[in-house]
Design a protein around this motif. Structure first.
Motif: not given
Length: 281
Positions: A76-83
């Motif tokens: 979730r954290r990585e996905l937030l940063i990516w998007n």
């Protein structure tokens, strides 16, 4: 390969039909130091966009198989940063790149704006190059899907590889309608990645918002078909010079038509069909 490798730009002294627009405000790095080198590089190696696409598909399928008996990763954290990162990039790209396109449309008319490519010595060329590179980076979207064990649909990976191949080939010949295509893609991705970042943050959005995002994506595909038809008529029936080869034009038409069909199917299945099913239940 169906005429896709027959480039003329910067060969035998040939030039391009391009805009002369110069940005009033440009940061020091917003330029391409050697436009000829980059163009010749794309011309020599554009076909490796297909190689990358095949490798991408094989790797994704292998990861899917590897994940079959494993728990999904919590990203979730990585996905937030990516998007969030891709959303910021898309908004910046939209603002900086589209200035050239919109200026030409307003000043010289729509016909000129899609038949003359962006100024290769100006800011738009820099953001055009970044756009091409971003199509490789965006392949990482699929990793988040398979590592989180979410459904991977045909539209997702087909869209990624088709856009990658077409973008790299278009960069090799400075395709003029790319002015419109890149502006539309930056716009659609600005909404899309902002939406993804917001939901990755754990926020729920109204169903209408997700429908709007898909509508913007679908409208982009129909606009792409319309631009391709318009350019075809200019080149074939009006003998008007446009900075786009017929091979690239046919490729654009094929890709945008298939995108339009697939996005309509997705919209119907995700919103209309699902709503009907809920009513029945």
């Amino acid at each position: 390969m169906l005429g896709l490798g027959e480039f003329q730009i910067y060969r035998n002294g040939s030039e391009t039909l391009h805009s002369e627009y110069v940005y009033k405000y440009a940061l020091p790095f917003e330029k391409i130091s050697d436009k000829v080198w980059w163009t010749m590089f794309f011309q020599a190696y554009w076909h490796h966009s297909i190689t990358i696409s095949i490798a991408y598909y094989v790797i994704i399928r292998l990861i899917e198989k590897w994940m079959q008996n494993r728990k999904p990763f919590d990203l979730r954290r990585e996905l937030l940063i990516w998007n969030a990162g891709l959303a910021v990039f898309s908004w910046l790209g939209l603002i900086r790149f589209s200035e050239d396109f919109l200026y030409n449309w307003y000043t010289h008319g729509f016909k000129y704006s899609i038949c003359y490519s962006c100024n290769p010595d100006s800011v738009a060329a820099f953001w055009s190059l970044l756009f091409a590179v971003s199509k490789i980076v965006e392949l990482g979207d699929t990793l988040f899907i398979v590592l989180r064990k979410r459904p991977l649909i045909f539209l997702h990976y087909y869209h990624h590889v088709a856009v990658l191949v077409y973008t790299i080939h278009s960069g090799a010949e400075h395709t003029a309608p790319g002015q419109a295509f890149i502006s539309m893609n930056y716009l659609a991705h600005s909404f899309m990645y902002t939406y993804y970042a917001y939901t990755a943050y754990g926020k729920r959005v109204p169903r209408l918002v997700s429908m709007l995002v898909t509508t913007v994506q679908t409208a982009q595909m129909f606009a792409g078909v319309g631009v391709s038809i318009f350019v075809y008529n200019l080149k074939v029936y009006n003998n008007y010079k446009c900075q786009q080869s017929m091979a690239n034009l046919y490729l654009a038409f094929f890709i945008y038509v298939t995108f339009a069909i697939l996005f309509i199917q997705f919209f119907y299945g995700a919103y209309i069909k699902r709503e009907k099913r809920k009513k029945v239940e």
